[in-house]
Design an enzyme around this catalytic site. Sequence first.
Site, short mmCIF file in Angstrom:
data_model
loop_
_atom_site.label_atom_id
_atom_site.label_comp_id
_atom_site.label_asym_id
_atom_site.label_seq_id
_atom_site.Cartn_x
_atom_site.Cartn_y
_atom_site.Cartn_z
CG HIS A 145 -9.42 -6.49 8.86
ND1 HIS A 145 -8.44 -6.97 9.69
CD2 HIS A 145 -8.98 -6.77 7.59
CE1 HIS A 145 -7.47 -7.51 8.98
NE2 HIS A 145 -7.78 -7.41 7.70
CD GLU A 194 -1.89 -2.31 1.50
OE1 GLU A 194 -0.75 -2.59 1.97
OE2 GLU A 194 -2.78 -3.16 1.36
#
Lengths: 356, 466
Positions: B269, B200
Amino acid sequence: MTSANDEAVAPPNQAGSQRSAAAVATNGADSSSQLSHDEELQAYRDMLLIRRFEEKAGQLYGMGYIGGFCHLYIGQEAVVVGMQMALRQGDQLITGYRDHGHMLACGMDPKGVMAELTGRQGGYSRGKGGSMHMFSVEKAFYGGHGIVAAQVPLGAGLAFANRYRKNGQVSLTYFGEGAANQGQVYETFNMASLWKLPVIFIIENNRYAMGTAVARAAAKSEELYARGAAFGIPGEQVDGMDVGTVNAAGERAIAHARAGNGPYILEMMTYRYRGHSMSDPAKYRTREEVQKVREEQDPIERLRTRLLAGGTSEDGLKAVDKEIRAIVNDAAEFSQTNPEPAESELWTDITRDLSA
Amino acid sequence: MPTQVLMPALSPTMEEGTLAKWLVKEGDAITAGDVIAEIETDKATMEVEAVDEGTLGRILILEGTEGVKVNTPIAMILEDGEDASALDGTTVTGAPAPPDVAESTPPATQTDADQSASPPAAVAAVSRAAPELEIPANTEMIATTVREALRDAMAEEMRRDGDVFIMGEEVAEYQGAYKVTQGLLQEFGPERVIDTPITEHGFAGIGTGAAFAGLKPIVEFMTFNFAMQAIDHIINSAAKTLYMSGGQMGCSMVFRGPNGAAARVAAQHSQDYSSWYAQVPGLKVIAPYSAADAKGLLKSAIRDPNPIIFLENEILYGQSFDVPALDDWLIPIGRAKILRSGDGVTLVSYSRSVAYALEAADALAEEGISAEVIDLRTLRPLDLETVVQSVMKTNRLVTVEEAWPVCSIGTEVCQQVTSRAFDYLDAPPTKVAGANVPMPYAANLEKLALPSVAQVVAAAKAVSYA
């Protein structure tokens, strides 16, 4: 010294080949320069402009005209000047915070650069960026980035745009040997090689990441150029104190990337004479060490010796010195008399309108 | 004329120092770069290098002198050909020479600039977006999932502009981790629909660099939880460059992906990053609820010349809403939408929490309380005007969000309304938010950590004293 170009560029498919010019040459030693006399004279002028500009910047800092962080490029001039001479119009540059030399080398106006250092309206960023944050879309200079190694994926992104547009341009992405330890560098190596991006990674190894000597921070510190090997990126170590040697290595690397063979790493062995920033007393190295490099390897002195040996007159070089001093003095004068940005500038350039 | 060597400032804060030692003596030849003296500051001992060439004509401040003010002349350098007579009139001192005010005062760097949080009114006025276009009568409405609406928005913009491309993990061959990019690879090919490695930080930086060069990337994060790996590029590289370059260079790009809690995926998450990004000047932040808004706002985001954070919600992906069948359905960024009119209490929300507000409004109606429901849709810039107008009518405010309650979007809305419409409020503005804990895994605990319709109803009744 072992010349870096004593064999042809490795075939593109021979992933991860490296060659090393291990020793750094001393004054008067043979250079692998392919530069003509006129080009060498131009290189001398360009390096001297950076040297004198940076000395003046240091002086203006001392006088309080320049604030905050100010990282000088003195000692490393051959790297950016040699590389710049290997570029074509439209090729891009991006670097970290030690960026004044890069801006001058790519032709940005010394007045605009110095006025940005003093935080004035006439600066490249209208006084809102400062030493570490300057840009010139016109000269394809994409900054000037203050976060160590952030420019590495950004530079690969410029190369990504070149590949996307198939425009044949390459991106020169400069970073220091300290930045070479950041994780995003290796994320970028991976994608740049995977996608064969036309990017040259130039590690300016000036031996100290702030106060930490490279051997104390980097595993296998003597061969940072080899850090692309696992990704199939060829690399070589270059005497970054000799502008001709830098230029020859730059030509090889750029030809490789422009031909569609993907990235290339050049580890430039160089040295900064000043502290990391203005407030760094540089106690992590001896004065003798600095003095020795200055006496034996100074990139400007080396080229000066070569130019004189090649028939350039003392008077000719003195005229260049004089011209450069005048340019730098003008820039300094402008940077002190140009007004500060209007207070309304506080609220501009935060977001762009769709119509703009 | 001899050149003065001034006492240098060697750090951003240095005002004076001790001239510890001279390393050259009068009569010595000096070249630029020579170390001529050592200066002690409160932090360190630093070397002073000569900037000019010549001969050291006179030392004005003797070594060992303390408290030498910055910019005091400490020595004189004679140029080639000058002799010592040029120095007549200079005096040597063991104490700091009184500085010449005109010369020694650095250029003013302090201004009386407005330190307030917002630009002056004239500047603020231009920031409100144009009103939304009316949907023409007889326009066909097509039931569309949020997932399809997002895909359609990207496909339409990629057809329209060759500079638009999408990159991210599993966006191409896998057709999207949540199938949002379904079919894009087949239509646009691998040059424009690009699978990235799991990296990322790296691909957010490459995307930003491509945007610097003028392309219009859509960077998909599989979820915004992973964008924390990349947040330096989002904020330091993407959001700030326009300002730092004096308007020369910015980036037109969209960072998008699901944000906030999904279901049973636990703490790492399940975070809502809305207020993190909404705090950053240079970004625009969008968090739609319906499919029509998702489509119209994503199309506007892709065309916008700024870096956009587009926060989706995994639970909403599969829900269907009517989307107008128009060739170019655009919704202006920065406009809230009144989803339900009422005059008893204002419920303000965004993204999935809008569903709680709508359901609560139904329940409140049964109890005779008329709730007005506002979907913020854009979180930066916030459309406070719409919220304030509503509160001036209802006199009551409840914000609803799944995010943590501290420094949240609801916190900001409550504060702004309090300061702009204090006299209209009949009760303290109230927040309904997620619990102030990392998201737990156990089903019962997860439910407790998220806001509920019952909480919204209770809050609305509390501010209504009902």
